[in-house]
Design a protein around this motif. Structure first.
Motif, short mmCIF file in Angstrom:
data_model
loop_
_atom_site.label_atom_id
_atom_site.label_comp_id
_atom_site.label_asym_id
_atom_site.label_seq_id
_atom_site.Cartn_x
_atom_site.Cartn_y
_atom_site.Cartn_z
N VAL A 96 0.84 -1.20 0.00
CA VAL A 96 0.00 0.00 0.00
C VAL A 96 0.88 1.24 0.00
O VAL A 96 1.85 1.33 0.75
CB VAL A 96 -0.91 0.01 1.25
N ARG A 97 0.50 2.21 -0.83
CA ARG A 97 1.25 3.47 -0.85
C ARG A 97 0.29 4.63 -0.74
O ARG A 97 -0.69 4.72 -1.47
CB ARG A 97 2.07 3.59 -2.14
N GLN A 98 0.58 5.51 0.20
CA GLN A 98 -0.16 6.76 0.37
C GLN A 98 0.73 7.91 -0.08
O GLN A 98 1.74 8.20 0.54
CB GLN A 98 -0.57 6.96 1.84
N LYS A 99 0.37 8.54 -1.17
CA LYS A 99 1.17 9.65 -1.67
C LYS A 99 1.00 10.86 -0.76
O LYS A 99 -0.10 11.22 -0.38
CB LYS A 99 0.75 10.01 -3.09
N GLU A 144 -6.72 12.85 -1.37
CA GLU A 144 -6.10 11.64 -0.82
C GLU A 144 -6.10 10.51 -1.84
O GLU A 144 -7.09 10.26 -2.53
CB GLU A 144 -6.84 11.21 0.44
N ASP A 145 -4.98 9.81 -1.96
CA ASP A 145 -4.81 8.76 -2.96
C ASP A 145 -3.98 7.64 -2.34
O ASP A 145 -2.79 7.78 -2.14
CB ASP A 145 -4.11 9.35 -4.19
N ILE A 146 -4.64 6.53 -1.99
CA ILE A 146 -3.97 5.40 -1.35
C ILE A 146 -4.26 4.16 -2.17
O ILE A 146 -5.42 3.77 -2.33
CB ILE A 146 -4.46 5.20 0.11
N ARG A 147 -3.21 3.51 -2.69
CA ARG A 147 -3.40 2.40 -3.63
C ARG A 147 -2.90 1.08 -3.04
O ARG A 147 -1.84 1.02 -2.41
CB ARG A 147 -2.69 2.70 -4.94
N PHE A 148 -3.68 0.03 -3.28
CA PHE A 148 -3.40 -1.31 -2.79
C PHE A 148 -2.93 -2.15 -3.99
O PHE A 148 -3.72 -2.46 -4.88
CB PHE A 148 -4.65 -1.91 -2.14
N ARG A 149 -1.65 -2.52 -3.97
CA ARG A 149 -1.02 -3.13 -5.14
C ARG A 149 -0.54 -4.54 -4.81
O ARG A 149 -0.35 -4.90 -3.65
CB ARG A 149 0.15 -2.26 -5.61
N LEU A 150 -0.30 -5.32 -5.87
CA LEU A 150 0.16 -6.69 -5.71
C LEU A 150 1.67 -6.77 -5.54
O LEU A 150 2.19 -7.79 -5.09
CB LEU A 150 -0.28 -7.54 -6.90
N ALA A 151 2.38 -5.72 -5.93
CA ALA A 151 3.85 -5.68 -5.82
C ALA A 151 4.25 -4.27 -5.39
O ALA A 151 3.57 -3.30 -5.72
CB ALA A 151 4.51 -6.06 -7.15
N PRO A 152 5.37 -4.14 -4.67
CA PRO A 152 5.73 -2.82 -4.12
C PRO A 152 5.99 -1.75 -5.17
O PRO A 152 5.77 -0.57 -4.91
CB PRO A 152 7.00 -3.12 -3.30
N ASP A 153 6.47 -2.14 -6.35
CA ASP A 153 6.78 -1.15 -7.38
C ASP A 153 5.84 -1.23 -8.58
O ASP A 153 6.14 -0.69 -9.65
CB ASP A 153 8.23 -1.34 -7.86
N ASP A 154 4.70 -1.87 -8.38
CA ASP A 154 3.73 -2.03 -9.46
C ASP A 154 2.85 -0.79 -9.54
O ASP A 154 2.33 -0.33 -8.54
CB ASP A 154 2.87 -3.27 -9.20
N ASP A 155 2.69 -0.25 -10.75
CA ASP A 155 1.81 0.91 -10.92
C ASP A 155 0.34 0.51 -10.85
O ASP A 155 -0.51 1.31 -10.44
CB ASP A 155 2.09 1.60 -12.25
N VAL A 163 -6.30 0.25 6.95
CA VAL A 163 -5.20 1.16 6.60
C VAL A 163 -5.60 2.60 6.88
O VAL A 163 -4.81 3.39 7.39
CB VAL A 163 -4.81 0.98 5.12
N ALA A 164 -6.85 2.94 6.58
CA ALA A 164 -7.32 4.31 6.79
C ALA A 164 -7.24 4.72 8.26
O ALA A 164 -6.97 5.89 8.57
CB ALA A 164 -8.76 4.46 6.29
N LEU A 165 -7.44 3.77 9.17
CA LEU A 165 -7.41 4.10 10.59
C LEU A 165 -6.03 4.61 11.03
O LEU A 165 -5.91 5.33 12.01
CB LEU A 165 -7.80 2.88 11.43
N ASP A 166 -5.00 4.26 10.29
CA ASP A 166 -3.66 4.82 10.56
C ASP A 166 -3.37 5.99 9.62
O ASP A 166 -3.00 7.07 10.06
CB ASP A 166 -2.59 3.74 10.41
N ALA A 167 -3.57 5.78 8.33
CA ALA A 167 -3.15 6.76 7.33
C ALA A 167 -3.99 8.03 7.35
O ALA A 167 -3.48 9.12 7.05
CB ALA A 167 -3.20 6.12 5.94
#
Length: 204
Positions: free
Chosen positions: A52-55, A61-72, A196-200
């Motif tokens: 998960v990456r939170q820009k 707000e833009d938080i994306r859940f991805r299958l790989a750490p560097d996957d777009d 994730v939102a509860l922290d981010a």
């Protein structure tokens, strides 16, 4: 193995898991997390399922859940309803941009202890969550105390259906989400996004 098969496997794993671990990852330019299924009774990470990456410094707000750490590409995401979302409303969208549900922070109720609503795709209330202990919530706000962030998830009839607890003694934030009976039919992507939102998004 194709991305479609990977996606289906992750969704099936999430669907059958009753304990999930959210691990914050230190990055200088973004908040990142890993989602895994820990071993029974353990608070240590399992094999990562989602990255998960939170820009930071985003006006929406833009938080994306991805299958790989560097996957777009992403499996689902959290996105604020509007630019500079002051009402605390954040949509959860699938990979094609369809609404899965919405996470909504109640600012009035959250003045003393954090209170959230999780809503379905049509805006219907699915569950609420709030910090269980008012005393600890007040200490965390006014004395800078680090609490265990224990939140109780409640179904429509007020019955507890799970818990969300911070693991103390760790350098980076780590949380365990435990899901009990009463969440049948609730999209697990929505529950993972909420964890994730509860922290981010807690201080947004």
């Amino acid at each position: 193995m194709s991305a479609a098969i990977d996606s289906q496997g992750v969704l099936e794993t999430l669907e059958h898991a009753d304990r999930l671990l959210v691990q914050q990852v230190f990055k200088p330019i973004a908040n990142e997390y890993r989602i895994s299924v820990p071993a029974p009774g353990s608070t240590e990470e399992g094999a990562p399922l989602l990255f998960v990456r939170q820009k930071r410094m985003k006006i929406r707000e833009d938080i994306r859940f991805r299958l790989a750490p560097d996957d777009d590409a992403h499996l689902f995401m959290i996105k604020s309803k509007t630019v500079f979302e002051f009402r605390g409303r954040h949509e959860v969208l699938d990979a094609d941009g369809r609404v899965i549900g919405m996470l909504e922070k109640s600012f009035g109720k959250s003045l003393l202890r954090s209170h959230w609503f999780v809503r379905g795709s049509a805006g219907e209330e699915l569950l609420q969550a709030q910090e269980t202990s008012l005393a600890i919530a007040l200490l965390r706000r006014f004395a800078g105390m680090v609490s265990d962030e224990l939140s109780m998830l409640q179904w429509r009839d007020g019955q507890p259906v799970g818990s969300y607890k911070r693991v103390l003694g760790k350098l980076r934030d780590r949380y365990v989400l435990e899901l009990g009976p009463g969440l049948e039919g609730v999209d697990r992507r929505l529950l993972v996004a909420f964890a994730v939102a509860l922290d981010a998004l807690q201080d947004r």
